[in-house]
Design a protein around this motif. Structure first.
Motif: not given
Length: 158
Positions: A38-46
């Motif tokens: 839905y964003w065209g981006h990925e939020n990456v973290s633990d």
């Protein structure tokens, strides 16, 4: 204090109601494979407090566009992160803060996104007032229908 040290800030608050669960809304923000839909981006973290997070363009280039730190993480009800353009990551003054508050509301969820500590008139302040409404509308559409919006769409010329 001189004029050069005064940092006037503002905030942007957006509230939406989503026919979903707090767990699914939290996952939509924090799981890369969901956010890309839905964003065209990925939020990456633990997603642990003190951990770094990255906002990565979900295309072949995989460009890191935003970075920050996880300030608070209380799944599935609250997430607070710092937020800066990757190109300004070394400047402590470039960081703002985003809080996601996720509350059950009858058979739906009330999501409140507060983006604060924004420098008045900055590119970031101007960008988030345009960006958050379409991103959060796309998240709502995705969670309710399985299909996000085109967050890269531009207004049609009159």
């Amino acid at each position: 204090m001189t004029d050069a040290t005064i940092r006037e800030t503002t905030q942007f608050v957006y509230v939406t109601y989503i026919a979903s669960t707090p767990e699914k809304v939290f996952e939509a923000i924090t799981r890369p494979e969901v956010a890309r839909r839905y964003w065209g981006h990925e939020n990456v973290s633990d997603w642990r407090p003190g951990s770094r997070w990255q906002h990565v363009r979900a295309d072949d280039a995989r460009t890191v566009q935003l970075v920050g730190e996880v300030i608070e993480s209380s799944p599935p009800s609250r997430l607070v992160i710092s937020w800066a353009n990757e190109s300004e990551a070394a400047d402590p003054e470039a960081y703002s803060r985003v809080s996601f508050d996720i509350e059950p509301y009858d058979d739906m969820v009330r999501l409140t996104v507060t983006h604060d500590d924004l420098v008045v008139g900055s590119g970031m302040a101007n960008g988030v007032t345009k960006g958050w409404p379409i991103v959060l509308s796309s998240m709502k559409s995705y969670l309710e229908t399985g299909r996000g919006l085109d967050v890269f769409a531009k207004p049609k010329a009159a």
